[in-house]
Design a protein around this motif. Structure first.
Motif, PDB file in Angstrom:
ATOM      1  N   ALA A  95       0.826  -1.211   0.000  1.00 38.90           N
ATOM      2  CA  ALA A  95       0.000   0.000   0.000  1.00 38.90           C
ATOM      3  C   ALA A  95       0.859   1.259   0.000  1.00 38.90           C
ATOM      4  O   ALA A  95       0.561   2.231  -0.705  1.00 38.90           O
ATOM      5  N   ALA A  96       1.941   1.240   0.783  1.00 38.92           N
ATOM      6  CA  ALA A  96       2.829   2.400   0.844  1.00 38.92           C
ATOM      7  C   ALA A  96       3.518   2.634  -0.500  1.00 38.92           C
ATOM      8  O   ALA A  96       3.585   3.768  -0.990  1.00 38.92           O
ATOM      9  N   LEU A  97       4.018   1.560  -1.106  1.00 41.53           N
ATOM     10  CA  LEU A  97       4.685   1.685  -2.401  1.00 41.53           C
ATOM     11  C   LEU A  97       3.735   2.191  -3.473  1.00 41.53           C
ATOM     12  O   LEU A  97       4.087   3.052  -4.290  1.00 41.53           O
ATOM     13  N   SER A  98       2.522   1.671  -3.476  1.00 46.29           N
ATOM     14  CA  SER A  98       1.548   2.073  -4.494  1.00 46.29           C
ATOM     15  C   SER A  98       1.115   3.519  -4.314  1.00 46.29           C
ATOM     16  O   SER A  98       0.889   4.236  -5.301  1.00 46.29           O
ATOM     17  N   THR A  99       0.986   3.967  -3.074  1.00 39.92           N
ATOM     18  CA  THR A  99       0.626   5.361  -2.816  1.00 39.92           C
ATOM     19  C   THR A  99       1.713   6.305  -3.317  1.00 39.92           C
ATOM     20  O   THR A  99       1.434   7.319  -3.973  1.00 39.92           O
ATOM     21  N   LEU A 100       2.967   5.970  -3.016  1.00 41.52           N
ATOM     22  CA  LEU A 100       4.085   6.784  -3.482  1.00 41.52           C
ATOM     23  C   LEU A 100       4.161   6.780  -5.010  1.00 41.52           C
ATOM     24  O   LEU A 100       4.465   7.800  -5.640  1.00 41.52           O
ATOM     25  N   THR A 101       3.860   5.630  -5.606  1.00 43.79           N
ATOM     26  CA  THR A 101       3.905   5.518  -7.065  1.00 43.79           C
ATOM     27  C   THR A 101       2.838   6.384  -7.715  1.00 43.79           C
ATOM     28  O   THR A 101       3.088   7.041  -8.742  1.00 43.79           O
ATOM     29  N   ALA A 102       1.647   6.386  -7.141  1.00 42.10           N
ATOM     30  CA  ALA A 102       0.576   7.219  -7.694  1.00 42.10           C
ATOM     31  C   ALA A 102       0.992   8.685  -7.707  1.00 42.10           C
ATOM     32  O   ALA A 102       0.778   9.401  -8.704  1.00 42.10           O
ATOM     33  N   ALA A 103       1.598   9.139  -6.622  1.00 40.55           N
ATOM     34  CA  ALA A 103       2.064  10.532  -6.558  1.00 40.55           C
ATOM     35  C   ALA A 103       3.183  10.767  -7.572  1.00 40.55           C
ATOM     36  O   ALA A 103       3.214  11.799  -8.258  1.00 40.55           O
ATOM     37  N   GLY A 104       4.095   9.809  -7.675  1.00 44.25           N
ATOM     38  CA  GLY A 104       5.193   9.950  -8.613  1.00 44.25           C
ATOM     39  C   GLY A 104       4.730   9.977 -10.057  1.00 44.25           C
ATOM     40  O   GLY A 104       5.249  10.742 -10.877  1.00 44.25           O
ATOM     41  N   LEU A 105       3.735   9.158 -10.390  1.00 45.44           N
ATOM     42  CA  LEU A 105       3.211   9.129 -11.749  1.00 45.44           C
ATOM     43  C   LEU A 105       2.484  10.422 -12.103  1.00 45.44           C
ATOM     44  O   LEU A 105       2.525  10.881 -13.247  1.00 45.44           O
ATOM     45  N   ALA A 106       1.810  10.997 -11.116  1.00 44.55           N
ATOM     46  CA  ALA A 106       1.110  12.262 -11.359  1.00 44.55           C
ATOM     47  C   ALA A 106       2.105  13.345 -11.771  1.00 44.55           C
ATOM     48  O   ALA A 106       1.828  14.165 -12.656  1.00 44.55           O
ATOM     49  N   VAL A 107       3.275  13.336 -11.152  1.00 45.29           N
ATOM     50  CA  VAL A 107       4.312  14.307 -11.495  1.00 45.29           C
ATOM     51  C   VAL A 107       4.979  13.931 -12.818  1.00 45.29           C
ATOM     52  O   VAL A 107       5.203  14.778 -13.691  1.00 45.29           O
ATOM     53  N   ALA A 108       5.292  12.644 -12.979  1.00 49.83           N
ATOM     54  CA  ALA A 108       5.988  12.184 -14.180  1.00 49.83           C
ATOM     55  C   ALA A 108       5.162  12.405 -15.441  1.00 49.83           C
ATOM     56  O   ALA A 108       5.715  12.644 -16.519  1.00 49.83           O
ATOM     57  N   ALA A 109       3.839  12.338 -15.319  1.00 49.55           N
ATOM     58  CA  ALA A 109       2.967  12.504 -16.483  1.00 49.55           C
ATOM     59  C   ALA A 109       3.109  13.884 -17.116  1.00 49.55           C
ATOM     60  O   ALA A 109       2.817  14.056 -18.301  1.00 49.55           O
ATOM     61  N   THR A 110       3.553  14.849 -16.346  1.00 47.28           N
ATOM     62  CA  THR A 110       3.736  16.196 -16.893  1.00 47.28           C
ATOM     63  C   THR A 110       5.043  16.327 -17.654  1.00 47.28           C
ATOM     64  O   THR A 110       5.261  17.311 -18.357  1.00 47.28           O
ATOM     65  N   SER A 111       5.928  15.330 -17.513  1.00 47.17           N
ATOM     66  CA  SER A 111       7.234  15.377 -18.173  1.00 47.17           C
ATOM     67  C   SER A 111       7.274  14.557 -19.457  1.00 47.17           C
ATOM     68  O   SER A 111       7.964  14.912 -20.398  1.00 47.17           O
ATOM     69  N   GLY A 112       6.542  13.429 -19.472  1.00 47.45           N
ATOM     70  CA  GLY A 112       6.545  12.612 -20.673  1.00 47.45           C
ATOM     71  C   GLY A 112       6.721  11.137 -20.401  1.00 47.45           C
ATOM     72  O   GLY A 112       6.848  10.705 -19.245  1.00 47.45           O
ATOM     73  N   ILE A 113       6.742  10.364 -21.467  1.00 50.39           N
ATOM     74  CA  ILE A 113       6.799   8.910 -21.372  1.00 50.39           C
ATOM     75  C   ILE A 113       8.039   8.391 -20.642  1.00 50.39           C
ATOM     76  O   ILE A 113       7.926   7.501 -19.787  1.00 50.39           O
TER      77      ILE A 113
END
Length: 202
Positions: A95-113
């Motif tokens: 759960a902790a890893l997935s929560t951190l990943t969701a936040a990280g993906l939200a930021v990464a999506a603004t940068s690109g693939i």
């Protein structure tokens, strides 16, 4: 491959285990259905994306939704695991890893693939290692092959995502295949639960 931390075989072989086994079976079927639908939706958008630039809003939402769904499943699994006294440490880590990943993906999506692939790859590696370690530690219980195989594949896939991020052909298409394969492991576990009634078999 998401973390199949609570294996189908981890439930006890007594009649009292029928209820948690049934709950796990429903959860695994749900996870397979979600993974299949998510993969199909991602494929419909991945082909229209370019390596450079931010992702579309729909794609970004899809990417963040996947780890958030994983968190929800971990919480549901925790609720059924606690009353039965089953190990839950792996579920907390998941759960902790997935929560951190969701936040990280939200930021990464603004940068690109490439950025998305690096974040997803790191998640796949860490979650896969957790899953693999739990499966090996509990191999004496039987029925841990699905967890071990899924964890190993997830770790290797994560490394390949990170490597792909540095190439000119970086694409999100591989994430769809990764998610679908992870769903298949949940489907297999659900079907095994149906055959064994939650009994711990090899």
């Amino acid at each position: 491959m998401d973390t199949l931390t609570e294996s189908a075989a981890a439930t006890a072989s007594t009649p009292a285990a029928a209820s948690p086994a049934a709950a796990l079976r429903k959860l695994y079927f749900l996870r397979f259905a979600f993974a299949a639908a998510w993969a199909a939706l991602l494929l419909t958008t991945a082909g229209t994306l370019t390596t450079a630039g931010p992702l579309t809003t729909l794609t970004a939402v899809l990417l963040v939704a996947y780890p958030l769904f994983d968190v929800g499943c971990a919480v549901a699994d925790l609720r059924s695991a606690r009353p039965e006294g089953r190990p839950v440490r792996g579920l907390y880590v998941n759960a902790a890893l997935s929560t951190l990943t969701a936040a990280g993906l939200a930021v990464a999506a603004t940068s690109g693939i490439p950025a998305v692939l690096r974040v997803w790859g790191a998640w796949a590696i860490t979650a896969g290692l957790v899953q693999l370690a739990v499966g090996v530690a509990r191999r004496g219980l039987g029925g841990q092959w699905a967890m071990i195989a899924s964890g190993g594949i997830s770790t290797l896939a994560g490394a390949s995502f990170i490597a792909q991020a540095g190439g000119a052909d970086a694409s999100l298409g591989a994430l769809a295949g990764y998610a679908f394969l992870g769903g298949v492991f949940f489907l297999v576990s659900a079907l095994r639960l149906g055959r064994t009634g939650g009994a711990a078999k090899g």
